[in-house]
Structures are given as structure tokens and as C-alpha cells.
Design an enzyme around this catalytic site. Structure first.
Site, PDB file in Angstrom:
ATOM      1  N   ASP A  57     -11.832  -8.163   7.256  1.00 24.03           N
ATOM      2  CA  ASP A  57     -13.232  -8.002   6.824  1.00 24.03           C
ATOM      3  C   ASP A  57     -13.922  -9.359   6.718  1.00 24.03           C
ATOM      4  O   ASP A  57     -15.097  -9.499   7.074  1.00 24.03           O
ATOM      5  CB  ASP A  57     -13.310  -7.289   5.471  1.00 24.03           C
ATOM      6  CG  ASP A  57     -13.383  -5.777   5.641  1.00 24.03           C
ATOM      7  OD1 ASP A  57     -13.070  -5.302   6.750  1.00 24.03           O
ATOM      8  OD2 ASP A  57     -13.736  -5.085   4.668  1.00 24.03           O
ATOM      9  N   ASP A 104      -6.041  -6.449   5.622  1.00 24.56           N
ATOM     10  CA  ASP A 104      -7.199  -5.683   5.156  1.00 24.56           C
ATOM     11  C   ASP A 104      -8.313  -6.650   4.736  1.00 24.56           C
ATOM     12  O   ASP A 104      -9.479  -6.525   5.134  1.00 24.56           O
ATOM     13  CB  ASP A 104      -6.740  -4.830   3.955  1.00 24.56           C
ATOM     14  CG  ASP A 104      -7.738  -3.787   3.541  1.00 24.56           C
ATOM     15  OD1 ASP A 104      -8.808  -3.713   4.168  1.00 24.56           O
ATOM     16  OD2 ASP A 104      -7.460  -3.045   2.585  1.00 24.56           O
ATOM     17  N   TYR A 153       0.815  -1.218   0.000  1.00 19.83           N
ATOM     18  CA  TYR A 153       0.000   0.000   0.000  1.00 19.83           C
ATOM     19  C   TYR A 153       0.847   1.267   0.000  1.00 19.83           C
ATOM     20  O   TYR A 153       0.407   2.317  -0.451  1.00 19.83           O
ATOM     21  CB  TYR A 153      -0.928   0.032   1.222  1.00 19.83           C
ATOM     22  CG  TYR A 153      -2.093  -0.944   1.152  1.00 19.83           C
ATOM     23  CD1 TYR A 153      -2.224  -1.836   0.104  1.00 19.83           C
ATOM     24  CD2 TYR A 153      -3.053  -0.956   2.143  1.00 19.83           C
ATOM     25  CE1 TYR A 153      -3.275  -2.730   0.054  1.00 19.83           C
ATOM     26  CE2 TYR A 153      -4.119  -1.850   2.101  1.00 19.83           C
ATOM     27  CZ  TYR A 153      -4.218  -2.733   1.046  1.00 19.83           C
ATOM     28  OH  TYR A 153      -5.258  -3.620   0.990  1.00 19.83           O
ATOM     29  N   ASP A 160      -3.837 -17.866   1.356  1.00 18.43           N
ATOM     30  CA  ASP A 160      -4.970 -18.519   0.688  1.00 18.43           C
ATOM     31  C   ASP A 160      -5.574 -19.588   1.604  1.00 18.43           C
ATOM     32  O   ASP A 160      -6.801 -19.699   1.726  1.00 18.43           O
ATOM     33  CB  ASP A 160      -4.559 -19.109  -0.673  1.00 18.43           C
ATOM     34  CG  ASP A 160      -3.169 -19.724  -0.664  1.00 18.43           C
ATOM     35  OD1 ASP A 160      -2.436 -19.539   0.323  1.00 18.43           O
ATOM     36  OD2 ASP A 160      -2.809 -20.402  -1.634  1.00 18.43           O
ATOM     37  N   LYS A 192       2.755 -15.239   2.450  1.00 13.92           N
ATOM     38  CA  LYS A 192       2.730 -15.889   1.128  1.00 13.92           C
ATOM     39  C   LYS A 192       4.182 -16.183   0.791  1.00 13.92           C
ATOM     40  O   LYS A 192       4.698 -15.806  -0.274  1.00 13.92           O
ATOM     41  CB  LYS A 192       2.049 -14.942   0.123  1.00 13.92           C
ATOM     42  CG  LYS A 192       1.696 -15.567  -1.212  1.00 13.92           C
ATOM     43  CD  LYS A 192       0.568 -16.556  -1.165  1.00 13.92           C
ATOM     44  CE  LYS A 192       0.358 -17.199  -2.518  1.00 13.92           C
ATOM     45  NZ  LYS A 192      -0.512 -18.380  -2.485  1.00 13.92           N
TER      46      LYS A 192
END
Ligand code: NAD
Length: 356
Positions: free
Chosen positions: A250, A246, A135, A222, A190
Site C-alpha cells: 500500500d 500488506d 494472519y 523498517d 525482521k
């Protein structure tokens, strides 16, 4: 101790008023000062984060934040939009650790999209790194592709990066938080594909040597996304980078089914924090007195636990919320058969009574 109260826009002032009511009823030794933020501050002072509001937040031990935003500000230049206040506060206060608990109260298991037995008793904490990752990594931009099968075609690119100190400090926050819970940390990465996250995994493993009493495991993002809907209760604390956090926070939030119940905290290295509900300013129900204030009341409990070091007071608030739900009181967003639907202020009053 001093807290800055920043109610903001939409339902912000209504729900923050209930959290303040609960804090006052507990009567911890707190000084509270209120200031405008977001659209309300833009109207009053021409900027979503006026100098005086920022100064108050910097001087306070913690900030209790409602929510900001309204579609009527969508045409303003980006720098003047209400949401810029949150980014400005995060940056100015150096808030790097975002805590998003996902708790499923027994009385609300029906609100989850998962089977009740998968979520009953769910209590996990996602800790998301807030300042690094793809980001904010530089360089980024658009250009003509310098190589590859589409050389010279128009392309866009971002840079994923994490430094050792950034990973070390978020890992320490996660291990410390786990010590106050069930002593298990899952670091999500990852590492099989990304150099940045192989480094992340290595550094988290090194930091873990200082926390032998906490169990650590590693999981690819994943698989973590899958496990969160398959068997969410096997997690305790999940720690991860900015982008994975992020998305996963959620996803975890939705396991509980009701956005009006979810608190959050963002902390800096001094333990100073910004505490806010996970939802937005809900302009569609603002001013109607129907918003659920429990996420904000639970954010105040997190504030007492993490920044003000008053865990007993935090426990009392959380127990009071449980009691109110067990007594069958509901706001409209979490209404169910046989329960009494009450408004924002009545819910706040009920929590105050349940404090005992
Ligand atoms: P939202 O979270 O405000 O609302 C989504 C839906 O959930 C709406 O139907 C709303 O009525 C409902 N809802 C939210 N909180 C509730 C509560 N406490 N009780 C009962 N129902 C509740 O998201 P949105 O509609 O996408 O965004 C509205 C505004 O909020 C936008 O301007 C957005 O930019 C802003 N926003 C602010 C924050 C923040 O301040 N941290 C976060 C997200 C969105």
C-alpha cells in the site's frame, strides 16, 4: 484458454467491460465466461461466491475480477458479505503469491506525494506471500496471561509462522519474476528480532543458489519502509511475508499517486491467477461512467503475461496505456491542467485505438 470474468459490484462492471473490450480487440484465442460475485451474487443467488461462480473460476486458466462491496451489505453476517468472495477464491484456488506493481507513468509524476525526480520512471514489483504469517498462524485468541509482568491479566495473542515449503515457493516466484525484469530481488524481513524471519532469510538465501544470475539483498522491514519513500527507484522486485507485504504494497502504491492506475495479480502454483485492480468498488462514483478503467485494463495485461503466457500481447496493452496518457487523455481521478477529461468508456475506446 478460458478466462472467468467476475465484474462484481459498484464500478466493477463498468471497468471490467473496458478491459474485456481491450482483450477482444487484441483477439487472442480466449474463451470468456461471465458470472456474478460479491453483492451482485448475493442478490442473485443468496451467496457472495455461489457454487457456479467458484466452479467457473476453478476451471478457468485465469480470473479477471472487478471489485466487490458496498456499504449497504455492512449489516449482513460476515460469511455473506461481498468481501468473503475474494477470501473464498484465494483459498479455493490456492493463491499464495500476490503481485503488486507500482509504476509511475511519466505523465502522472505530479500525482505522487513525492518529488517528481524521486518517482519519474518508477517501476517496482512487490511480491507478497498470501497464505501464511501472523494472519493465519495458530494458535491465536484471548486468554488470561499465563506469565510475565501482567500475569493473569486479560491478553490477546497471534502466532507468526512460516514453513520451509511456503518460503521456498514464494522465493522461487520472486527470482523467476526478477528474471523477466532487472534481475534484482530484495527480501524484506525482521530477522534481527523475529525467529520466523531469520528462518525466512536463511531459506531465501538457500533458494538463491539456484538463481546466480539474479542479485539478492536483504533488508529489515523498517528500513524498507524508509527506503521506499527515500529512494524507491533502487528496488526492482521486493519479496516479503503476508503482513509486511500488506503494509509495504500500500505504501508503494501511493508513490504513484493514483489508485485508479494500479493492477494486481494473485497466483497459485499452477500459474492460474486472479487479476484485479488494487482499488475497491468505489460506490460513490458507481454508475456515473467516470471511473478510471486503466487499473483493470493493466490487470488484463498482467493476466496475459503471467497466466496466459502471451507477453507480447501484454506489452501491447501497456504500450497503448502509455500512449493514451502521452496523448493527454485523463479520467477525472488523474486529471491535470491542459489534459482532456474523458469517461470510463471513452478511455477504454482510446486504449483500443492505441493498440494500433
Ligand atoms: P475504494 O478503493 O473503492 O475507493 C476509495 C476512493 O478512490 C473513492 O473516492 C473512489 O471513488 C476512488 N476510486 C477507487 N477506484 C477508482 C477508479 N477506478 N477510478 C476513479 N476513482 C476511484 O475504497 P473504499 O471506498 O474504502 O471501499 C469501497 C468498497 O470497496 C467497500 O465496500 C470495500 O469493502 C470494497 N473494497 C473492495 C476491494 C476488492 O474488491 N478487492 C478492495 C478494497 C475495498
Amino acid at each position: 484458454m478460458k478466462i472467468a470474468i467476475l465484474p462484481g459490484d459498484g464500478i466493477g462492471p463498468e471497468i471490467v467491460a473496458e478491459a474485456v473490450k481491450v482483450l477482444k480487440a487484441l483477439a487472442p484465442p480466449l474463451e470468456m465466461e461471465t458470472a456474478p460475485v460479491g453483492g451482485a451474487a448475493y442478490e442473485a443467488a443468496g451467496h457472495p461466491l455461489p457454487e457456479a461462480t467458484l466452479k467457473l473460476a476453478q476451471q478457468a486458466d485465469a480470473v479477471l475480477f472487478g471489485a466487490v462491496g458496498d456499504w449497504k451489505y455492512d449489516t449482513l453476517p460476515r460469511a455473506l458479505r461481498p468481501e468473503q468472495a475474494i477470501l473464498g477464491l484465494r483459498k479455493a484456488l490456492g493463491l499464495f503469491a500476490n503481485f503488486r506493481p507500482a509504476i509511475c507513468y511519466p505523465q502522472l509524476t505530479h500525482a505522487s506525494s513525492l518529488k517528481p525526480e524521486l518517482v519519474a520512471g518508477l517501476d517496482i514489483l512487490i511480491i507478497r506471500e498470501l497464505t501464511g504469517d501472523i494472519y493465519f498462524g495458530q494458535p491465536r485468541g484471548r486468554r488470561s496471561a499465563p506469565d510475565g509482568p501482567f500475569a493473569s491479566a486479560e491478553e490477546a495473542f497471534d502466532t507468526m509462522r512460516y514453513s520451509r515449503p511456503e518460503i521456498e515457493r514464494i522465493a522461487r516466484v520472486a527470482f523467476e519474476a526478477a528474471r523477466q525484469r532487472r534481475r534484482k530481488v530484495t527480501s524484506v524481513d525482521k530477522a534481527n528480532v523475529l525467529e520466523t524471519f531469520q528462518f525466512w532469510k536463511d531459506v531465501v538465501t538457500e533458494v538463491h543458489r539456484d538463481y546466480p544470475d539474479v542479485e539478492l539483498d536483504h533488508m529489515y522491514v523498517d528500513n524498507a519502509a524508509m527506503q521506499l519513500v527515500k529512494a524507491p527507484k533502487k528496488f526492482d522486485v521486493i519479496v516479503t511475508g503476508n503482513m509486511f507485504g500488506d503494509i509495504l504494497s500500500d505504501e508503494a502504491a501511493m508513490l504513484t499517486g493514483s489508485i485508479g492506475m494500479l493492477p494486481s495479480a494473485s497466483l497459485n502454483e499452477r500459474g492460474q491467477g486472479l487479476y484485479e485492480p488494487s482499488h475497491g468498488s468505489a460506490p460513490d462514483i458507481a454508475g456515473k461512467g467516470v471511473a478510471n478503467p486503466l487499473a483493470t485494463i493493466l490487470s488484463a495485461a498482467m493476466m496475459l503475461r503471467y497466466s496466459l503466457k502471451q507477453p507480447e500481447a501484454a506489452d501491447r496493452i501497456e504500450a497503448a496505456v502509455q500512449k493514451v496518457l502521452a496523448d493527454g487523455l485523463r479520467t477525472a481521478d488523474i486529471a491535470s491542467d491542459g489534459c482532456a477529461v474523458v469517461g470510463t468508456a471513452a478511455m477504454g475506446d482510446a486504449v483500443v485505438r492505441a493498440l494500433g
